[in-house]
Design an enzyme around this catalytic site. Sequence first.
Site, PDB file in Angstrom:
ATOM      1  N   GLY A  40      38.899  16.980  47.401  1.00  0.00           N
ATOM      2  CA  GLY A  40      37.652  16.284  47.083  1.00  0.00           C
ATOM      3  C   GLY A  40      37.989  14.875  46.666  1.00  0.00           C
ATOM      4  O   GLY A  40      38.595  14.672  45.630  1.00  0.00           O
ATOM      5  N   HIS A  41      37.681  13.918  47.510  1.00  0.00           N
ATOM      6  CA  HIS A  41      37.970  12.524  47.180  1.00  0.00           C
ATOM      7  C   HIS A  41      36.676  11.832  46.751  1.00  0.00           C
ATOM      8  O   HIS A  41      35.713  11.794  47.504  1.00  0.00           O
ATOM      9  CB  HIS A  41      38.588  11.798  48.383  1.00  0.00           C
ATOM     10  CG  HIS A  41      39.991  12.231  48.661  1.00  0.00           C
ATOM     11  ND1 HIS A  41      40.690  11.885  49.782  1.00  0.00           N
ATOM     12  CD2 HIS A  41      40.839  12.981  47.927  1.00  0.00           C
ATOM     13  CE1 HIS A  41      41.895  12.408  49.730  1.00  0.00           C
ATOM     14  NE2 HIS A  41      42.011  13.082  48.620  1.00  0.00           N
TER      15      HIS A  41
HETATM   16  P1  IMP Z   1      44.035  26.355  47.803  1.00  0.00           P
HETATM   17  O1  IMP Z   1      44.501  25.058  48.350  1.00  0.00           O
HETATM   18  O2  IMP Z   1      42.529  26.481  47.754  1.00  0.00           O
HETATM   19  O3  IMP Z   1      44.680  27.538  48.458  1.00  0.00           O
HETATM   20  O4  IMP Z   1      44.485  26.417  46.250  1.00  0.00           O
HETATM   21  C1  IMP Z   1      45.856  26.497  45.870  1.00  0.00           C
HETATM   22  C2  IMP Z   1      46.098  25.713  44.596  1.00  0.00           C
HETATM   23  O5  IMP Z   1      45.982  24.321  44.875  1.00  0.00           O
HETATM   24  C3  IMP Z   1      45.127  26.002  43.459  1.00  0.00           C
HETATM   25  O6  IMP Z   1      45.815  25.873  42.229  1.00  0.00           O
HETATM   26  C4  IMP Z   1      44.101  24.888  43.586  1.00  0.00           C
HETATM   27  O7  IMP Z   1      43.469  24.605  42.355  1.00  0.00           O
HETATM   28  C5  IMP Z   1      45.002  23.736  44.020  1.00  0.00           C
HETATM   29  N1  IMP Z   1      44.296  22.719  44.800  1.00  0.00           N
HETATM   30  C6  IMP Z   1      43.902  22.785  46.080  1.00  0.00           C
HETATM   31  N2  IMP Z   1      43.311  21.642  46.461  1.00  0.00           N
HETATM   32  C7  IMP Z   1      43.341  20.833  45.403  1.00  0.00           C
HETATM   33  C8  IMP Z   1      42.915  19.484  45.197  1.00  0.00           C
HETATM   34  O8  IMP Z   1      42.389  18.790  46.076  1.00  0.00           O
HETATM   35  N3  IMP Z   1      43.129  18.979  43.950  1.00  0.00           N
HETATM   36  C9  IMP Z   1      43.737  19.707  42.970  1.00  0.00           C
HETATM   37  N4  IMP Z   1      44.162  20.945  43.126  1.00  0.00           N
HETATM   38  C10 IMP Z   1      43.969  21.512  44.335  1.00  0.00           C
END
Ligand code: IMP
Length: 422
Positions: A40-41
Amino acid sequence: MANIVLVGAQWGDEGKGKIIDVLTEKSDIIVRTQGGNNAGHTVFIGTTKYVLHLVPSGILHKSKICIIGNGVVVDPIGLVKEIEGLLSMNVQVAGQLFISQTAHVVMPWHKELDALKESKKGSNKIGTTKNGIGPAYSEKADRTGIRVIDFIHPERFKTLLKNKIEEHNETFAANGIPTMDFDEIYNLYSKAAEKLKPLVADTVTLLHEAWKQNKSILFEGAQGTFLDIDHGTYPFVTSSNTTSGGACTGSGFPPNRIDKVVGVAKAYSTRVGSGPMPSENEEISNHLHGLGREFGATTGRPRRCGWHDAVATRTAVMLNGIDELALTNLDGLDTFDTVKLCVAYECDGIQYRYVPSDITVLERCKPVYKELPGWKTPTTAIRSWDDLPENARNYLKNLEKESETHLSIISVGPARDETFSV
Ligand code: IMP
């Protein structure tokens, strides 16, 4: 202007959207190369807030070409919604946004499997965004995923979808999850396919042609270094390569044509989801949440907060080849009497200067802090290095030295112009 890779130097949410927006001014083409709508940017233009999940934020600038590269996993429904949101805010996408033919699509079963796998992990859950990212990349690696080029050809999509639904309905039934209906999914997703079809392109060739014409290309990373599938705090990571190498594999642009790597870090640290974070600190978490800061752009979850972890930043500099560091959210530290910088970790009598890859060690690491006097002055209105309070400059110089890189941009607020070069 050079071809630049921009990466998050922490656990994601470093404020990359804003720095990308600043660098976009000097770029012709902006490329997303990994991740999906787990990212999310957030970009503020004037008082208007834009949150982008899949579309590169370059789209907010007229005449910039934006590419969703082959390394991205694309949720077609999410992408159509995002595009429609942009159109409703008078942001045009036709002729500006291109989607790689070989990117993979995220389908409803990926989201269900994401939730199912998390629920089965109990207290060991990763805390994923539940957007189906892990299962989509798993199917890609298993060579059974659906690529954009197949998705936009109705007959090819029909056959693949039938097989996939059959395969996953067995798992769903066994786990008490309502099974999927082919017609329902086909109708919904084929409508999205029709809308996205005009944007699908051979983006590798497009980038190559742009390079031949000396265009400047900006590769915008999503998530952060310590969420990298190979180099992050495995298994508490995302499922793609968030480090600079991912920019090449996720776009088909060769490494020897990259001129510079820019890292982005916050003046403090944050992390969403589970996993080790040695400098996590309740005082700073409460303080930032109290200011209404540090809630996830994608999930709204409160982020875990801590002091700036220079061990992590130093490791990120090493892994990504960071030439320059953009530091965001300096204003978040404006009110502290004392600010701390984590300069080493300690575990079992051993000091670590780089993040240990053995998670059983990392989980037990204690931060070693350098304490510095706070500046206790608002910095948001400041627009130059020389105008910063002396203690803020001192903090930044220490951070720069400990991270073993150069500070190039300082951001002191969410708006586009609340930024200055060092
Ligand atoms: P996933 O990418 O949804 O599989 O999540 C895996 C991990 O990466 C989790 O701890 C999420 O909170 C983290 N995560 C995924 N995308 C983001 C991001 O854009 N910002 C911060 N954390 C992220």
